[in-house]
Design an enzyme around this catalytic site. Sequence first.
Site, PDB file in Angstrom:
ATOM      1  N   TYR A  30       0.847  -1.327   0.050  1.00 11.26           N
ATOM      2  CA  TYR A  30       0.034   0.049   0.006  1.00 11.26           C
ATOM      3  C   TYR A  30       0.902   1.208   0.179  1.00 11.26           C
ATOM      4  O   TYR A  30       2.088   1.274   0.194  1.00 11.26           O
ATOM      5  CB  TYR A  30      -0.974   0.181   1.259  1.00 11.26           C
ATOM      6  CG  TYR A  30      -0.160   0.343   2.661  1.00 11.26           C
ATOM      7  CD1 TYR A  30       0.409  -0.567   3.341  1.00 11.26           C
ATOM      8  CD2 TYR A  30      -0.582   1.505   2.986  1.00 11.26           C
ATOM      9  CE1 TYR A  30       1.048  -0.248   4.369  1.00 11.26           C
ATOM     10  CE2 TYR A  30      -0.160   1.797   4.348  1.00 11.26           C
ATOM     11  CZ  TYR A  30       1.116   0.837   4.997  1.00 11.26           C
ATOM     12  OH  TYR A  30       1.528   1.276   6.218  1.00 11.26           O
ATOM     13  N   ARG A  49       8.201   4.324  -4.716  1.00 12.01           N
ATOM     14  CA  ARG A  49       8.140   3.386  -3.651  1.00 12.01           C
ATOM     15  C   ARG A  49       7.239   2.326  -3.666  1.00 12.01           C
ATOM     16  O   ARG A  49       7.453   1.145  -3.301  1.00 12.01           O
ATOM     17  CB  ARG A  49       8.147   4.142  -2.124  1.00 12.01           C
ATOM     18  CG  ARG A  49       8.190   3.212  -1.107  1.00 12.01           C
ATOM     19  CD  ARG A  49       8.298   3.823   0.266  1.00 12.01           C
ATOM     20  NE  ARG A  49       6.800   4.623   0.613  1.00 12.01           N
ATOM     21  CZ  ARG A  49       6.833   5.277   1.566  1.00 12.01           C
ATOM     22  NH1 ARG A  49       7.599   5.583   2.418  1.00 12.01           N
ATOM     23  NH2 ARG A  49       5.316   5.962   1.759  1.00 12.01           N
ATOM     24  N   ARG A  98      -7.592 -21.602  -0.791  1.00 10.85           N
ATOM     25  CA  ARG A  98      -6.648 -20.993   0.208  1.00 10.85           C
ATOM     26  C   ARG A  98      -5.206 -21.559  -0.034  1.00 10.85           C
ATOM     27  O   ARG A  98      -5.498 -22.963   0.187  1.00 10.85           O
ATOM     28  CB  ARG A  98      -7.166 -21.125   1.651  1.00 10.85           C
ATOM     29  CG  ARG A  98      -6.056 -20.362   2.643  1.00 10.85           C
ATOM     30  CD  ARG A  98      -6.634 -20.222   3.917  1.00 10.85           C
ATOM     31  NE  ARG A  98      -5.594 -19.740   4.885  1.00 10.85           N
ATOM     32  CZ  ARG A  98      -4.424 -20.515   5.321  1.00 10.85           C
ATOM     33  NH1 ARG A  98      -4.465 -21.746   5.030  1.00 10.85           N
ATOM     34  NH2 ARG A  98      -3.713 -19.868   5.901  1.00 10.85           N
ATOM     35  N   HIS A 100      -1.003 -21.088   0.099  1.00 12.05           N
ATOM     36  CA  HIS A 100      -0.183 -20.123   0.618  1.00 12.05           C
ATOM     37  C   HIS A 100       0.817 -19.426  -0.776  1.00 12.05           C
ATOM     38  O   HIS A 100       0.838 -18.680  -1.153  1.00 12.05           O
ATOM     39  CB  HIS A 100       0.932 -20.683   1.342  1.00 12.05           C
ATOM     40  CG  HIS A 100       0.353 -20.778   2.692  1.00 12.05           C
ATOM     41  ND1 HIS A 100      -0.616 -21.559   3.169  1.00 12.05           N
ATOM     42  CD2 HIS A 100       0.972 -20.147   4.055  1.00 12.05           C
ATOM     43  CE1 HIS A 100      -0.815 -21.362   4.488  1.00 12.05           C
ATOM     44  NE2 HIS A 100       0.141 -20.536   4.904  1.00 12.05           N
ATOM     45  N   GLU A 177      12.553   2.517  13.689  1.00 10.82           N
ATOM     46  CA  GLU A 177      11.813   3.437  13.408  1.00 10.82           C
ATOM     47  C   GLU A 177      10.763   3.407  14.316  1.00 10.82           C
ATOM     48  O   GLU A 177      10.712   2.780  15.448  1.00 10.82           O
ATOM     49  CB  GLU A 177      11.428   3.167  11.918  1.00 10.82           C
ATOM     50  CG  GLU A 177      10.617   1.736  11.627  1.00 10.82           C
ATOM     51  CD  GLU A 177      10.104   1.577  10.206  1.00 10.82           C
ATOM     52  OE1 GLU A 177      10.053   2.520   9.419  1.00 10.82           O
ATOM     53  OE2 GLU A 177       9.960   0.411   9.883  1.00 10.82           O
ATOM     54  N   LEU A 201      11.102   1.376   6.941  1.00 10.66           N
ATOM     55  CA  LEU A 201      10.409   1.964   5.678  1.00 10.66           C
ATOM     56  C   LEU A 201      11.302   3.151   5.193  1.00 10.66           C
ATOM     57  O   LEU A 201      11.716   4.078   5.952  1.00 10.66           O
ATOM     58  CB  LEU A 201       9.168   2.317   5.900  1.00 10.66           C
ATOM     59  CG  LEU A 201       8.342   2.669   4.692  1.00 10.66           C
ATOM     60  CD1 LEU A 201       8.012   1.334   4.074  1.00 10.66           C
ATOM     61  CD2 LEU A 201       6.889   3.397   4.934  1.00 10.66           C
TER      62      LEU A 201
HETATM   63  N1  PDD Z   1       2.853   5.149   7.667  1.00 17.65           N
HETATM   64  N2  PDD Z   1       7.407   3.902   8.922  1.00 17.65           N
HETATM   65  C1  PDD Z   1       6.400   3.083   8.906  1.00 17.65           C
HETATM   66  C2  PDD Z   1       6.520   1.513   9.787  1.00 17.65           C
HETATM   67  C3  PDD Z   1       5.266   3.615   8.342  1.00 17.65           C
HETATM   68  O1  PDD Z   1       4.290   3.089   8.701  1.00 17.65           O
HETATM   69  C4  PDD Z   1       5.271   4.905   8.053  1.00 17.65           C
HETATM   70  C5  PDD Z   1       4.119   5.658   7.577  1.00 17.65           C
HETATM   71  C6  PDD Z   1       6.383   5.729   7.983  1.00 17.65           C
HETATM   72  C7  PDD Z   1       6.853   7.224   7.408  1.00 17.65           C
HETATM   73  O2  PDD Z   1       6.693   6.966   5.883  1.00 17.65           O
HETATM   74  P1  PDD Z   1       6.252   8.197   5.293  1.00 17.65           P
HETATM   75  O3  PDD Z   1       7.077   9.433   5.567  1.00 17.65           O
HETATM   76  O4  PDD Z   1       6.617   7.762   3.690  1.00 17.65           O
HETATM   77  O5  PDD Z   1       4.635   8.488   5.385  1.00 17.65           O
HETATM   78  C8  PDD Z   1       7.639   5.032   8.503  1.00 17.65           C
HETATM   79  C9  PDD Z   1       1.714   5.445   7.035  1.00 17.65           C
HETATM   80  C10 PDD Z   1       1.531   6.887   6.999  1.00 17.65           C
HETATM   81  C11 PDD Z   1       0.717   4.644   7.327  1.00 17.65           C
HETATM   82  O6  PDD Z   1       0.578   3.438   7.465  1.00 17.65           O
HETATM   83  O7  PDD Z   1      -0.561   5.172   7.422  1.00 17.65           O
END
Ligand code: PDD
Length: 283
Positions: A30, A49, A98, A100, A177, A201
Amino acid sequence: MIYLNGEFMLLSEAKVSVMDRGFLFGDGVYEVIPVYSRRPFRLAEHLRRLGASLAGIRLANPHGEAEWTALIERLVDQAESSDQQVYLQVTRGADGKRNHAFPRVIRPTVFAMSEPLLPPPPEQRTQGIAAVSAADNRWLRCDLKAVSLLANCLLRQGAVEAGCAETVLFRDGFLTEGAASNIFVVQDGLLLAPQKNHLMLPGITYDVILELAAGHGLEYRVRDVLEQEVRRASELWMTSSTKEVLPIVSLDQRPIGDGKPGPVFEEMYGWYQEFKQSVMHRG
Ligand code: PDD
């Protein structure tokens, strides 16, 4: 209106099979794209991305950049609010049973919607937010924006149950993170960012922050960041597309720095707003 598999329809009319691999296995990826004044922010980067996440799970990209852009523009145009967050999701679709292993013939499920983008409450910026820490127990491909977010959900819920807004994750003594954000450290005047790898991420906001630091002459280093450096930081920030940049002023109930949003944060916040405005008004 939302977009599902080639059609625009009401959310209440949108239906996906219970055999969808997104539902059964979390087999999909997503994106979340912020939209300011009806202009998608860093769209090319988000689509790049998305392409990388799709390649990482070996699912063909159902649309080229122009197609994605047209689809997003249509969603953005017909939405009510001018600031929005566009959600894109592609799963490996449904199979008769179903199993995998991948279906022989893959018909991906492509879903997109736009929701109003609500800025974080102003007090989160002016007073900062509290965070907890946890061991990063996710898989080893956190660089892919996969919809299988069970670990992230459990980790974020841990923050909520402690009355906090985010969970800062450590793996083997190093910062990775947040549960749904990237994390930055300020050590005296120096900005530290963990380097992108398979354990985090590659945030689009993360890139913006480093560009702004470079552009304004704020000294920064991209390198492994120790848990101890986080706990002893003078400032700690979280960044994401929906929250932009927010100061974390306590971690596990202990103050970060003097327990208030720091001066480097205040500067970065200003640069971020200025940059956003300049991009949005460029036409
Ligand atoms: N999430 N790390 C994780 C695990 C995240 O889910 C997100 C953002 C980020 C920041 O990435 P960016 O700056 O590209 O939004 C880092 C989004 C907003 C979400 O899952 O809703």
